[in-house]
Design a protein around this motif. Sequence first.
Motif, short mmCIF file in Angstrom:
data_model
loop_
_atom_site.label_atom_id
_atom_site.label_comp_id
_atom_site.label_asym_id
_atom_site.label_seq_id
_atom_site.Cartn_x
_atom_site.Cartn_y
_atom_site.Cartn_z
N GLU A 8 0.83 -1.20 0.00
CA GLU A 8 0.00 0.00 0.00
C GLU A 8 0.86 1.25 0.00
O GLU A 8 1.97 1.27 0.54
CB GLU A 8 -0.92 0.03 1.22
N ALA A 9 0.33 2.31 -0.59
CA ALA A 9 1.00 3.60 -0.60
C ALA A 9 0.06 4.66 -0.02
O ALA A 9 -1.14 4.67 -0.33
CB ALA A 9 1.41 3.99 -2.01
N LEU A 10 0.62 5.52 0.81
CA LEU A 10 -0.10 6.68 1.33
C LEU A 10 0.41 7.90 0.57
O LEU A 10 1.61 8.18 0.57
CB LEU A 10 0.14 6.84 2.83
N ILE A 11 -0.51 8.60 -0.07
CA ILE A 11 -0.18 9.83 -0.79
C ILE A 11 -0.84 10.98 -0.03
O ILE A 11 -2.02 10.89 0.31
CB ILE A 11 -0.74 9.80 -2.23
N PHE A 12 -0.09 12.02 0.26
CA PHE A 12 -0.73 13.15 0.94
C PHE A 12 -0.09 14.47 0.52
O PHE A 12 1.06 14.53 0.09
CB PHE A 12 -0.73 13.00 2.46
N ARG A 13 -0.88 15.53 0.68
CA ARG A 13 -0.44 16.87 0.36
C ARG A 13 0.38 17.43 1.52
O ARG A 13 -0.13 17.80 2.57
CB ARG A 13 -1.65 17.76 0.08
N ASN A 14 1.67 17.49 1.33
CA ASN A 14 2.59 17.98 2.36
C ASN A 14 2.42 19.46 2.64
O ASN A 14 2.81 19.95 3.71
CB ASN A 14 4.03 17.70 1.90
N ASP A 15 1.82 20.19 1.69
CA ASP A 15 1.58 21.62 1.89
C ASP A 15 0.23 21.89 2.53
O ASP A 15 -0.13 23.05 2.77
CB ASP A 15 1.71 22.40 0.58
N ARG A 16 -0.54 20.82 2.85
CA ARG A 16 -1.87 21.00 3.45
C ARG A 16 -2.03 20.24 4.78
O ARG A 16 -2.89 20.62 5.59
CB ARG A 16 -2.95 20.53 2.48
N LEU A 17 -1.25 19.20 4.98
CA LEU A 17 -1.36 18.37 6.17
C LEU A 17 -0.02 18.25 6.87
O LEU A 17 1.02 18.17 6.21
CB LEU A 17 -1.84 16.95 5.81
N ALA A 18 -0.04 18.22 8.19
CA ALA A 18 1.14 17.82 8.95
C ALA A 18 1.04 16.32 9.19
O ALA A 18 -0.03 15.72 9.14
CB ALA A 18 1.21 18.57 10.27
N HIS A 19 2.20 15.69 9.44
CA HIS A 19 2.18 14.26 9.69
C HIS A 19 3.16 13.90 10.79
O HIS A 19 4.04 14.68 11.15
CB HIS A 19 2.45 13.46 8.41
N GLY A 20 3.01 12.71 11.31
CA GLY A 20 3.88 12.19 12.35
C GLY A 20 3.86 10.68 12.30
O GLY A 20 3.37 10.08 11.33
#
Length: 259
Positions: A220-232
């Motif tokens: 599986e791959a997680l794709i996310f908008r780094n300019d819209r969401l923070a992650h940890g």
Amino acid sequence: MDFTEHDAPNQLVHILEERGFAVVAMAAPGPPDAILSSLAAALRLGDPYVPALYRYAETKGYSASYADIRSDTKDHHPGFSTTAGQAWHVDGLLDDIGDIKTTILYCVSAAHRGGDTLLFNSLAAFAELREKDPAAAEALLSPRALNRRSTISAIDLNATGPVFSVDEEGDLITRYTDNETCTWNFAAGPPGGLQRALAFFRSASDNPRYRLAIRLTAGEALIFRNDRLAHGRQSYEDKPNARRHLVRALYANVPTMPN
């Protein structure tokens, strides 16, 4: 969603625009670099982006287009090679806000326990703060609000900028980070505003309304908008037959539909 579904790239673009993230099951196992390359091509992301921090001689060991994220006692990267959790951040410590627009994490294998990727909808939290406390929200827009410094021992670099800003298209973007790389300038913006903003965000990031935990499984791959969401990341435990291994790629573009 399944990447083999009809019109999967277009569906992914719609999901990413609406939610800011998507989880996709790739078609078949194979070399992670090749899988990430095919996914990026389908989403018209272009070539991977190498963060500014890794363009120096002292950090060139981390300059690969596809970064392995797994426990490694011989390596001392503060995020890639440890089983410890990671606090909220966006990718691109030295890069200007919005430079890195998309992050993809591909799961080669999952941990025995833990290791969930955490997502925080910091843009939605900012919208709530702006309604409740406009002065606190204004402080987060100050170009002097947040300094981030490298915690890689080989190099001493830092960058100061706003926590939120508006891009060329008029869209709100973020570099919200709250971890060991941060120094907050509480003199920035209206008096007392940044303290209130930070307290609000620390509370909001624990609120299920804005926070989500995602456990990827192999393939599986997680794709996310780094300019819209923070992650940890949650801390994790490996076992010989269950060792967490993700491969990360960053992109300066947003996913777009094929012609």
